[in-house]
Scaffold this active site. Structure first.
Site, PDB file in Angstrom:
ATOM      1  N   THR A 186     -10.561  11.741  -0.756  1.00  0.00           N
ATOM      2  CA  THR A 186      -9.320  11.101  -0.786  1.00  0.00           C
ATOM      3  C   THR A 186      -8.529  11.445  -2.061  1.00  0.00           C
ATOM      4  O   THR A 186      -9.282  11.810  -3.051  1.00  0.00           O
ATOM      5  CB  THR A 186      -9.258   9.516  -0.742  1.00  0.00           C
ATOM      6  OG1 THR A 186     -10.138   9.146  -1.997  1.00  0.00           O
ATOM      7  CG2 THR A 186      -9.995   8.951   0.437  1.00  0.00           C
ATOM      8  N   GLU A 329      -9.150   9.155   6.038  1.00  0.00           N
ATOM      9  CA  GLU A 329     -10.283   8.327   6.721  1.00  0.00           C
ATOM     10  C   GLU A 329     -10.197   8.383   8.061  1.00  0.00           C
ATOM     11  O   GLU A 329     -10.994   7.873   8.748  1.00  0.00           O
ATOM     12  CB  GLU A 329     -10.026   6.913   6.116  1.00  0.00           C
ATOM     13  CG  GLU A 329     -10.583   6.615   4.710  1.00  0.00           C
ATOM     14  CD  GLU A 329      -9.335   6.831   3.760  1.00  0.00           C
ATOM     15  OE1 GLU A 329      -8.487   7.398   4.055  1.00  0.00           O
ATOM     16  OE2 GLU A 329      -9.632   6.277   2.628  1.00  0.00           O
ATOM     17  N   LYS A 437       7.706  -7.413  -3.816  1.00  0.00           N
ATOM     18  CA  LYS A 437       7.426  -9.050  -3.406  1.00  0.00           C
ATOM     19  C   LYS A 437       8.926  -9.785  -4.216  1.00  0.00           C
ATOM     20  O   LYS A 437       8.802 -10.167  -5.295  1.00  0.00           O
ATOM     21  CB  LYS A 437       6.478  -9.624  -3.778  1.00  0.00           C
ATOM     22  CG  LYS A 437       5.557  -9.051  -2.751  1.00  0.00           C
ATOM     23  CD  LYS A 437       3.801  -9.694  -2.905  1.00  0.00           C
ATOM     24  CE  LYS A 437       2.981  -9.205  -2.001  1.00  0.00           C
ATOM     25  NZ  LYS A 437       1.570  -9.004  -2.322  1.00  0.00           N
ATOM     26  N   TRP A 442       9.399 -10.091   1.174  1.00  0.00           N
ATOM     27  CA  TRP A 442       9.073  -8.945   1.180  1.00  0.00           C
ATOM     28  C   TRP A 442      10.286  -7.846   1.220  1.00  0.00           C
ATOM     29  O   TRP A 442      11.011  -7.948   2.375  1.00  0.00           O
ATOM     30  CB  TRP A 442       7.743  -8.352   2.239  1.00  0.00           C
ATOM     31  CG  TRP A 442       6.683  -8.877   1.755  1.00  0.00           C
ATOM     32  CD1 TRP A 442       6.272  -9.721   0.830  1.00  0.00           C
ATOM     33  CD2 TRP A 442       5.489  -8.731   2.400  1.00  0.00           C
ATOM     34  NE1 TRP A 442       4.876 -10.142   0.777  1.00  0.00           N
ATOM     35  CE2 TRP A 442       4.322  -9.372   1.730  1.00  0.00           C
ATOM     36  CE3 TRP A 442       5.129  -8.259   3.622  1.00  0.00           C
ATOM     37  CZ2 TRP A 442       3.014  -9.524   2.210  1.00  0.00           C
ATOM     38  CZ3 TRP A 442       3.745  -8.307   4.169  1.00  0.00           C
ATOM     39  CH2 TRP A 442       2.740  -8.851   3.563  1.00  0.00           C
TER      40      TRP A 442
HETATM   41  P1  AMP Z   1      -3.863  10.470   2.721  1.00  0.00           P
HETATM   42  O1  AMP Z   1      -5.346   9.928   2.914  1.00  0.00           O
HETATM   43  O2  AMP Z   1      -3.911  11.119   1.416  1.00  0.00           O
HETATM   44  O3  AMP Z   1      -3.421  11.344   3.799  1.00  0.00           O
HETATM   45  O4  AMP Z   1      -2.837   9.157   2.803  1.00  0.00           O
HETATM   46  C1  AMP Z   1      -2.583   8.329   3.949  1.00  0.00           C
HETATM   47  C2  AMP Z   1      -1.724   7.430   3.566  1.00  0.00           C
HETATM   48  O5  AMP Z   1      -0.504   8.002   3.665  1.00  0.00           O
HETATM   49  C3  AMP Z   1      -1.483   6.402   4.497  1.00  0.00           C
HETATM   50  O6  AMP Z   1      -2.545   5.297   4.416  1.00  0.00           O
HETATM   51  C4  AMP Z   1       0.148   5.977   4.393  1.00  0.00           C
HETATM   52  O7  AMP Z   1       0.274   4.945   3.461  1.00  0.00           O
HETATM   53  C5  AMP Z   1       0.723   7.290   4.094  1.00  0.00           C
HETATM   54  N1  AMP Z   1       1.353   7.745   5.153  1.00  0.00           N
HETATM   55  C6  AMP Z   1       0.832   8.739   6.103  1.00  0.00           C
HETATM   56  N2  AMP Z   1       1.522   8.973   7.052  1.00  0.00           N
HETATM   57  C7  AMP Z   1       2.375   8.243   7.018  1.00  0.00           C
HETATM   58  C8  AMP Z   1       4.069   8.180   7.553  1.00  0.00           C
HETATM   59  N3  AMP Z   1       4.270   8.789   8.560  1.00  0.00           N
HETATM   60  N4  AMP Z   1       4.921   6.955   7.182  1.00  0.00           N
HETATM   61  C9  AMP Z   1       4.478   6.385   6.057  1.00  0.00           C
HETATM   62  N5  AMP Z   1       3.451   6.454   5.338  1.00  0.00           N
HETATM   63  C10 AMP Z   1       2.437   7.388   5.855  1.00  0.00           C
END
Ligand code: AMP
Length: 539
Positions: A186, A329, A437, A442
């Protein structure tokens, strides 16, 4: 009592995806803008032959099933070959994100216990440093031929020399489909990076999901702009061979003009990436007054897509936008936005409202939203809660971590706050830690940013919650202006009031030259929160 089915239990493995493409789409092309600059052309048949040579070479290096082999590399044909050869012999391809801080790269390599590191020559000093810092790293190999090896790397092993003497045929072994094939950590923006270990089965099933999600077909020429060091380039390197689609890789040149010319010349029909990448491309499309000639659709995910971006692609250039959501994930594809047939007759503007949502689950991914106590909330498009998912390509455990990331009833909590509507469209309103918040209510920072980015004078916007004596938190809007004009707070309010509730209006606006962008191309709100920790709203 159930009755056992009587079909073959052939394992779902990664190497046969490429073997299939070599057998049935052997002359379909794979084009790369090489790290050195010129275009490199190959096809599935030749790639499969080289992958078999590489499999022999890896075994000759002493790589055994289960060993981790790392890459520090751009999107290229050699990186693709590594994906398949490493997994094909039962080892694990550990893609390292070169944009991580060096200490984190050393950490993930040590944590993974990676034995060999293949690196693009751009990363030579990094690779040398990592070899010295990571005790498990026995060898580093430069991803080039002898002629392109930088002078300061003289004597170092190159990829082409490594595979040259090896035979072109290799019998892919068969093993349990739950064997690990690749490893991605990650991005570490929320703490120490954690390892997500993808199984062959998950990658193959995800490939089926991916081709249906992006409606990939054999005529497509696909460009994954998303890096191969981040969640397997969203699985495209596995999915495209399954479909026999041609592939184009951008190497290290991800700026708008380079992407435009590559897409234009190679006839790319479908491209996938995060919003920040598309900003560069769109700006260049505007300069050119046209789109890359064959571009039909773009898949945008990894962060929320701004409405202005959807409008520009769809209305100005007639390119279909598919918003998608996923995580490291979730391999990563979870949901993708396609219009249900009943919405096809809506006016374009109303369709774009729907397209702004992240989309609907693809088969295999179950979703639910829960409140703070874990109670499941209705899919009414209004109730917002924590998004939880489960499915055959959703994580069960992090690599070498005992604590389970799952709920007691087996769901993975995403840390995203979302609504789900009656059609199943997911709308992410925020990361749990980013939501503002204000007095017990929210405010969605994503929706507010998105609205702000529609303003003609604003290029990029981020909204964070800043401390407020009465409301605990109120929105602070941080903007990168497009040109010299910096709209006042009142002008911003006058614009936003048409789009968001009055009580969401930001209490202040600050202008900056750029926003902090993290290792996976997303705005880093943690950094912004740190920078504006002591922020005081004018009273
Ligand atoms: P990563 O594991 O670094 O790819 O990040 C995943 C996170 O990116 C997700 O849990 C979301 O918070 C954010 N994310 C991915 N796709 C989107 C999307 N289309 N719109 C908003 N947030 C997104």
């Amino acid at each position: 009592m159930t009755l056992a089915g009587l079909m073959m239990g052939r394992p779902l493995l990664v190497a046969p995806l490429l073997r299939y493409a070599a057998d049935y789409h052997g002359d379909t092309t794979i084009v790369t803008r090489s790290v050195e600059g010129p275009l490199h052309r190959t096809n599935y048949a030749d790639t499969h032959a080289r992958v078999q040579k590489l499999a022999h070479a890896l075994i000759a290096l002493g790589i055994k099933p289960g060993d981790r082999v790392a890459t520090l590399a751009w999107n290229t044909w050699r990186h693709l070959e590594l994906y398949y050869a490493v997994a094909g012999i039962g080892a694990v391809c550990h893609t390292v994100n070169p944009r991580l801080p060096v200490v984190q790269m050393a950490y993930v390599l040590s944590h993974a216990g990676s034995r060999v590191l293949f690196f693009d020559t751009t990363f030579l000093p990094l690779a040398v440093g990592l070899k010295a810092a990571v005790p498990t790293l026995e060898k580093v190999v430069a991803l080039c031929d002898a002629a392109n090896l930088p002078a300061e790397a003289k004597g170092m092993l190159t990829y082409e020399e490594l595979i040259a003497p090896q035979p072109e045929t290799y019998e892919w072994p068969e093993f349990n489909e739950n064997t690990a094939a690749s490893l991605c950590y990650t991005s570490g923006t929320t703490g120490i990076p954690k390892g997500v270990l993808y199984s062959h089965r998950a990658l193959v099933l995800h490939s089926y999901g991916m081709i249906s999600a992006v409606r990939m077909n054999v005529e497509d020429i696909v460009l994954p702009v998303v890096p191969m060091f981040h969640v397997n380039a969203w699985g495209i390197p596995y999915a495209a061979p399954l479909m026999g689609a041609a592939q184009v890789y951008a190497g290290r040149a991800m700026d708008g003009p380079s992407l435009f010319s590559l897409m234009d010349e190679e006839g790319v029909t479908c491209a996938l990436g995060v919003p920040t990448i598309w900003m560069g491309l769109l700006a260049h499309m505007k300069t050119m007054g046209r789109k890359p000639k064959a571009l039909r659709r773009v898949v945008i995910g990894g962060a929320a897509v701004p409405e202005a971006m959807v409008r520009a692609f769809e209305l100005d250039f007639d390119v279909d936008v598919h918003h998608g959501w996923g995580m490291t994930e979730t391999t990563p594809m979870g949901v993708i936005n396609t219009l249900k047939p009943k919405y096809k007759s809506l006016p374009r503007a109303a369709q774009i409202d729907i397209k702004m949502k992240q989309g609907r689950a693809i088969f295999g991914v179950d979703m639910r939203i829960v409140d703070e106590k874990g109670a499941v909330l209705p899919h009414d498009g209004v109730s917002a809660g924590l998004l939880q998912v489960r499915g055959p390509w959703v994580i069960k455990s992090y690599f070498k971590e005992e604590a389970s990331p799952l709920t007691e009833d087996g769901w993975f909590s995403t840390a995203d706050i979302a609504t789900l509507d009656g059609d199943g469209y997911l709308h992410i309103t925020d990361r749990a830690k980013d939501i503002i918040k204000s007095g017990g209510e929210w405010i969605s920072s994503l929706d507010l940013e998105n609205a702000a980015m529609g303003h003609p004078d604003i290029a990029l916007a981020a909204v964070i919650g800043a401390e407020h004596p009465r409301w605990l938190e109120r929105p602070l809007l941080i903007c990168v202006p497009k040109g010299d004009v910096r709209p006042t707070l009142e002008q911003i309010h006058a614009y936003l009031i048409q789009k968001v509730p009055k009580w969401w209006l930001p209490d202040a606006v600050e202008y900056v030259a750029s926003l902090p962008i993290g290792p996976t191309g997303k705005v880093q709100k943690t950094t912004l929160r740190e920078q504006y920790r002591a922020y005081k709203f004018a009273s």
